[in-house]
Motif scaffolding. Structure first.
Motif: not given
Length: 113
Positions: A17, A39, A43, A50, A53-54, A56, A67, A69, A72
């Motif tokens: 992450t 977000a 993304r 990524a 999920e992203v 924010r 953020f 990610l 990622a």
């Protein structure tokens, strides 16, 4: 206009992450950042890496966005053969994001040597 024109950034990592902060140089630009650095845009900007999920998080008192990610970093520091396993270069990559021009910022940038 590039995001780097109005903000700076730092990154962190935990496993696979990445955490990327975007901090306005001038807190009066925070609402502009909130509007344009979503977000979804982050993304899309990192679509190649990524895979999760992203999310924010908004920090209005300090004029920053954070953020997170997931999935990622190519498996994480101990599992990735990537040159930037920690994802420290992601802050520079995010600051390369194109934003709509802000008239007061564009004038300032044009006057700078």
């Amino acid at each position: 206009m590039k995001l780097r024109d109005i903000a700076h950034s730092r990154t962190g990592d935990k496993g696979n992450t990445s955490n990327i902060s975007v901090i306005a140089f001038d807190k009066s630009h925070y609402d502009f950042l909130r509007q344009h650095v979503t977000a979804g845009r982050v993304r899309a900007h990192f679509a190649e890496i990524a895979k999760g999920e992203v999310t924010r998080y908004e920090l209005p008192m300090i004029g920053a966005l954070n953020f997170v990610l997931t999935n990622a970093l190519g498996g994480g520091v101990t599992r990735s053969l990537a040159l930037d396993a920690h994802g420290k270069g992601l802050s520079s990559a995010l600051l390369d994001m194109e934003l709509p021009d802000m008239p007061d910022i564009v004038k300032t940038l044009q006057l700078a040597p």
